[in-house]
Design an enzyme around this catalytic site. Structure first.
Site, PDB file in Angstrom:
ATOM      1  N   HIS A 283      66.196  75.971  26.325  1.00 48.68           N
ATOM      2  CA  HIS A 283      65.277  75.865  27.430  1.00 48.68           C
ATOM      3  C   HIS A 283      66.239  75.816  28.521  1.00 48.68           C
ATOM      4  O   HIS A 283      65.840  76.588  29.819  1.00 48.68           O
ATOM      5  CB  HIS A 283      64.488  74.699  27.624  1.00 48.68           C
ATOM      6  CG  HIS A 283      63.350  74.580  26.505  1.00 48.68           C
ATOM      7  ND1 HIS A 283      63.372  73.794  25.611  1.00 48.68           N
ATOM      8  CD2 HIS A 283      62.372  75.419  26.338  1.00 48.68           C
ATOM      9  CE1 HIS A 283      62.238  74.098  24.704  1.00 48.68           C
ATOM     10  NE2 HIS A 283      61.887  74.742  25.258  1.00 48.68           N
TER      11      HIS A 283
ATOM     12  N   LYS B  44      63.264  84.381  21.440  1.00 45.07           N
ATOM     13  CA  LYS B  44      63.073  83.834  20.024  1.00 45.07           C
ATOM     14  C   LYS B  44      61.618  84.104  19.699  1.00 45.07           C
ATOM     15  O   LYS B  44      61.237  84.387  18.670  1.00 45.07           O
ATOM     16  CB  LYS B  44      63.551  82.297  19.848  1.00 45.07           C
ATOM     17  CG  LYS B  44      63.252  81.876  18.513  1.00 45.07           C
ATOM     18  CD  LYS B  44      63.639  80.615  18.314  1.00 45.07           C
ATOM     19  CE  LYS B  44      62.759  79.489  18.805  1.00 45.07           C
ATOM     20  NZ  LYS B  44      61.470  79.370  18.223  1.00 45.07           N
TER      21      LYS B  44
ATOM     22  N   SER C 196      64.979  75.348  18.317  1.00 43.89           N
ATOM     23  CA  SER C 196      63.617  75.120  18.471  1.00 43.89           C
ATOM     24  C   SER C 196      63.260  73.797  18.693  1.00 43.89           C
ATOM     25  O   SER C 196      64.058  72.731  17.887  1.00 43.89           O
ATOM     26  CB  SER C 196      63.136  75.752  17.222  1.00 43.89           C
ATOM     27  OG  SER C 196      61.521  75.331  17.218  1.00 43.89           O
TER      28      SER C 196
END
Ligand code: PAF
Length: 286
Positions: free
Chosen positions: A31, A143, A179
């Site tokens: 992020h 992703k 993730s």
């Protein structure tokens, strides 16, 4: 950085053109790289932090999805965000909310075939967030390759006039794509999870050596997966149509390690065939 808990607080804090990074929180270095891309052009960077109930199916991990607003605020601010928008569910889905965006046939394939309604939930919340935030451009990770393709399509179809930007996947040293769900993995599961990037890398190496047969490339990937309950491993064109050996392609994978669902992908380009294998460099290959 300002934490806005409502759209009115958000509007009061924004200035100039907005670059928007939609997230479900549990922020990590992946992020942070999206936020850095958002900040690079000097625009006002808004990061949303909202665990969207409508994109989770029954029996999925909505209840236990990691939530850590303080940790998210630290990561978002360090990466260059100006506003962290963390709305309540009642602002995103008021009692009279009744619209659902159906993103069309692509939403039924790949992940969509295994998560009915998932992409309708994603498209609906993202378009609602676009309405509340008013961005000039929006940044997503590659992703979630299918999500990115669908959101690009929805944005075009609805003429939203928002530039959609895809950012390369960030990986841990062992190759596993970052993730928020990696936090669920035990140490033993993590060593199984790394067979996912390893499988992609094996296929990419064969591609770099000239292998173009889709069946063979998929089999190479399959053979490297160990302990993953595979949902799919598919070679497609980069627009998620049929694989054409002469055109850039993407190998996509989804599966469960224990109860954790993981996805990953790698782009294979016939004009730079060796580039893909270097996208996933892991310690074990050093
Ligand atoms: O990729 C995600 O984190 C989510 O699907 C998104 C785009 C924030 C929508 O809830």
């Amino acid at each position: 950085m300002i934490i806005a808990r409502s759209a009115s607080e958000l509007r009061a804090a924004t200035t100039g053109p907005i670059s928007f990074v939609p997230t479900m929180g549990a922020l990590h270095a992946g992020h942070a790289s999206l936020i850095r891309v958002a900040a690079a052009d000097g625009s006002c960077v808004v990061v949303s932090d909202f665990v969207n109930p409508s994109q989770f199916g029954e029996g999925e991990d909505f209840e236990i999805y990691p939530r850590d607003l303080d940790g998210d605020a630290t990561i978002a601010e360090q990466a260059g965000a100006h506003i962290l928008y963390a709305p309540d569910v009642s602002e995103i889905y008021p009692p009279d909310f009744s619209t659902t965006i159906d993103p069309g046939p692509l939403a039924q394939e790949l992940c969509g075939a295994h998560r009915p309604g998932h992409f309708a939930g994603v498209a609906t919340v993202v378009v609602r967030l676009f309405g509340l935030v008013g961005p000039r451009r929006a940044i997503f990770g590659r992703k979630d390759y299918q999500q990115l393709a669908i959101l690009q399509h929805v944005t075009n179809d609805l003429a939203l006039g928002i530039e959609i930007v895809g950012v390369p996947t960030v990986r841990d040293a062992d190759g596993l794509a970052l993730s928020s769900r990696n936090a669920y993995l035990s140490a033993a599961e993590r060593s199984l999870a790394v067979t996912i990037p390893r499988a992609l890398r094996h296929a990419a190496e064969a591609y770099a050596e000239g292998q173009r047969n889709g069946g063979v490339l998929a089999e190479i990937g399959h053979n490297a997966l160990d302990g993953v309950a595979l949902e799919y491993l598919e070679l497609r064109s980069t627009d998620l149509g049929f694989y054409d050996p002469n055109l850039p392609a993407v190998l996509l994978v989804a599966g469960h390690v224990g109860t954790t669902r993981l996805i990953d992908n790698i782009v294979l380009d016939p004009t730079a065939p060796e580039r893909a294998a270097t996208q996933i460099s892991t310690k074990e290959y050093a």
